[in-house]
Write an enzyme that holds these catalytic residues in place. Structure first.
Site, mmCIF file in Angstrom:
data_model
loop_
_atom_site.group_PDB
_atom_site.id
_atom_site.type_symbol
_atom_site.label_atom_id
_atom_site.label_comp_id
_atom_site.label_asym_id
_atom_site.label_seq_id
_atom_site.Cartn_x
_atom_site.Cartn_y
_atom_site.Cartn_z
ATOM 1 C CB CYS A 108 0.370 92.772 85.792
ATOM 2 S SG CYS A 108 0.067 93.818 87.211
ATOM 3 C CG HIS A 121 5.348 88.076 85.093
ATOM 4 N ND1 HIS A 121 4.221 87.289 85.039
ATOM 5 C CD2 HIS A 121 4.991 89.213 85.722
ATOM 6 C CE1 HIS A 121 3.225 87.936 85.602
ATOM 7 N NE2 HIS A 121 3.665 89.104 86.029
#
Length: 659
Positions: free
Chosen positions: A424, A564
């Site tokens: 991530c 994101h």
């Protein structure tokens, strides 16, 4: 399940935080002359809160356990609590069973006001809110769609629960009473066992479940409620509370002094700051977590000793019938408020016991740290030198990311132990064949910020904002089935990261909310990497709409390919990570429409992105928008203005001052 129970423990802190108000009213009311009407007025006000604990628990859990914090969830919690308390009242049970009220099992007298019922109601209401708050009904019933549907579903669900409880409650309540009586019959030994296991369960967050049995009314003990209501037996009521005061006010601070004494000279100053802050919190408010978490994992035998000492303190206070009480925790504030409660018995002797516990803690901790060479705060270099780490072979063509990847690759067991490599914004998210085969010291030698083993196959390795490059290198090693071999070169231990040198000293940046919504403490975020502050400190906002704005003035330093997350660097040198949603890297940028580009200067309030919150929720992800300061070694002070309350885009959240 463990994560769920930990969330439950955190959610219970919301209603528990109301109890100091009751203590304040009761304490002041009993300090004043009892023939004053005002003193009676204050005591009744405190009793009003204590008598509704079960309802408060239902509301607190119904809000805290939902993915989207909303007042409709609280309403559902109230409804879910009301239904069984009315349906299972003795007169209603008599009607349902066709018997006389006098023939109803006495267990049903304990439904109303029982914290267990409140907990069940809150958990069910939260689950129903998450499941139905976005449900759309046919046009004819559209008025009852969405959030309006949740209390209706809560009513139906709790009617079903009430039917089940109609048959099993007498047995369940009888078992709880039997357990409570067993512990009570053990007297001071039972109090000691309670204190011991209470401390041992803190790392899991499950101590709250144990507290419900002894401190509230699940099994009829209700030590907190009875103490502040002056019910029970003097010298007995409060026996599951009193022994904490000597530990929290005296014992743990003395243990902190022992930890400071055993720190290495080069870390004395840093350790002193950590220990002093933790000791003050423990003494004044009874908040022990800052101290306990500083050594519970890095020196777990010391934490077991702490649990034993707590059990001894609880047992001795109960044996001597010295009692005092608290609503929040056993610090100075609650001690003063409880001192003049009529049911308190020789509370001044707890101060004498506290001095003895301080001696026991100081010399006990000091002996254990030296005898077993425990790696308490301030002794880290010894740990680094003591752990054997095999250096891996690298070549001159390897960049720093490949070097890191090779060390991680070796530490996780190489190709044969790897199933999936993912990442991530800041972490390697790996699935292994067996996480028990990893060499944590080898992984840490790569200079990573932390290693979080989730279960038998899943592991997160905190790298930082450059994780993508390390992940790419790791995938290359895996795809090529590279064999990592040992190097003949001497092992060099990883060096601690140095503070950023281009930070302006003594300057302050003001951070604002990045969205309309609830500002929450970063520790409440459900992702342990953020909650444990592995990447740095900050805050999060649970947004009510998709407009995301800059939290601080600065320059866009990084934009991640999946959109994101992005980085901002302030003029004073603070490096800020804005992370939109939890685990949203998997969404490949779909919900995020970015309005900025790298190198662009922004002011707080400038729009960074328009986010489709519904897409995030539909993917089963959470929408928490996090603001993290990643170069915390350069920070000297953070002063929060807003936490755990609703905010607007221009709401000031925190001021951060550099060293």
């Amino acid at each position: 399940m463990k994560t769920y129970l930990q969330r439950m423990g955190r959610s219970l802190q919301l209603p528990v935080a109301v109890l100091p108000a009751a203590a304040l009213l009761e304490g002041i009311g009993h300090w004043l002359p009892q023939n004053w009407g005002f003193s009676q007025f204050l005591q009744v006000g405190g009793s009003a809160i204590l008598s509704q604990l079960a309802l408060l628990f239902a509301v607190g859990l119904s809000i805290g356990m939902t993915k989207v914090k909303d007042g409709a969830a609280a309403m559902a919690g109230v409804v879910a609590y009301i239904v069984p308390t009315y349906v299972l009242a003795p007169n209603q049970v008599a009607l349902l069973k066709g018997i006389k009220v006098g023939q109803v099992d006495p267990a049903f007298n304990a439904i109303a006001g029982n914290v267990f019922i409140g907990i069940v109601a809150g958990l069910i209401a939260a689950a129903l809110f998450d499941r139905f708050h976005e449900t759309k009904l046919p046009m004819a019933l559209s008025f009852f769609s969405g959030k309006r549907l949740v209390p209706i579903m809560a009513t139906l669900a709790m009617l079903l629960v009430s039917v089940i409880l109609l048959f099993i409650w007498p047995v369940l309540y009888g078992a709880l009473i039997t357990f409570g009586k067993f512990i009570v019959n053990l007297g001071w030994v039972g109090a000691g066992l309670f204190g011991f296991f209470n401390r041992l369960l803190i790392p899991t967050g499950l101590h709250q479940a144990l507290n419900q049995v002894f401190e509230f009314n699940i099994a009829g003990i209700n030590d907190i409620g009875n103490f502040w209501a002056n019910k029970g037996t003097k010298g007995v009521t409060g026996m599951y509370l009193a022994g904490y005061f000597p530990v929290m006010m005296f014992g743990l601070p003395a243990g902190a002094l022992a930890i400071y004494k055993n720190a290495l000279p080069e870390h004395k100053k840093t350790t002193a700051g950590l220990m002093m802050a933790g000791a003050f919190a423990s003494f004044f408010t009874g908040v022990t977590e800052p101290l306990e978490f500083s050594f519970m994992f890095v020196a777990w035998p010391l934490y077991v000793i702490h649990a034993i000492f707590t059990g001894l303190s609880m047992a001795f206070a109960a044996f001597m019938h010295w009692t005092a009480g608290f609503t929040f925790s056993a610090g100075l504030v609650d001690y003063i408020l409880s001192f003049h409660m009529p049911i308190a018995n020789k509370p001044y002797m707890l101060l004498v016991q506290g001095l003895v516990m301080a001696v026991i803690y100081y010399f006990g901790f000091d002996f254990a740290i030296k005898k077993f060479n425990l790696m308490t705060p301030g002794r880290e270099p010894v740990e680094a030198n003591a752990v054997p780490v095999e250096e891996v072979s690298t070549s001159k063509t390897d960049d720093k990311y490949m070097v890191m990847a090779k060390k991680v690759y070796a530490g996780i067991g190489g190709h044969d132990n790897i199933s999936v490599i993912d990442n991530c914004t800041t972490r390697l998210r790996l699935q292994l064949k067996d996480t028990g085969k990893i060499n944590k010291s080898q992984i840490m030698s790569a200079g990573v910020a932390g290693v979080n083993v989730l279960d038998k196959v899943n592991i997160h390795i905190v790298v930082g904002t450059e994780v993508q490059f390390v992940a790419d290198a790791l995938k290359k090693l895996f795809d090529e089935n590279v064999a990592i071999t040992a190097s003949d070169a001497p092992v060099e231990q990883p060096k601690k990261a140095e503070p950023v040198i281009d930070v302006k000293s003594g300057e302050t940046d003001t951070f604002y909310s990045i969205a309309n919504g609830l500002v929450e403490d970063i520790e409440k975020v459900s992702d342990p990497t953020f909650a444990q502050k592995m990447l740095g400190d900050g805050y999060a906002v649970v947004p009510t709409d998709g407009k995301i704005t800059a939290p601080v003035d600065g320059t866009i330093s990084t934009i991640f390919p999946t959109k994101h997350a992005l980085g901002i660097k302030t003029a004073n040198g603070l490096e800020v990570l804005v992370h939109m949603g939890i685990d949203t890297v998997q969404l490949k940028g779909e919900p995020f429409d970015l309005k900025v580009k790298e190198g662009q200067e922004v002011k707080h309030g400038d729009q960074l992105a328009q986010v489709d919150l519904d897409k995030i929720k539909q993917a089963g992800k959470k929408t928490d928008m996090m603001v993290i300061i990643t170069n915390m070694p350069s920070v000297s002070y953070m002063k929060y203005n807003v936490l755990d309350r609703d905010s607007k885009l221009d709401t000031e959240v925190v001021k951060v001052t550099t060293k």
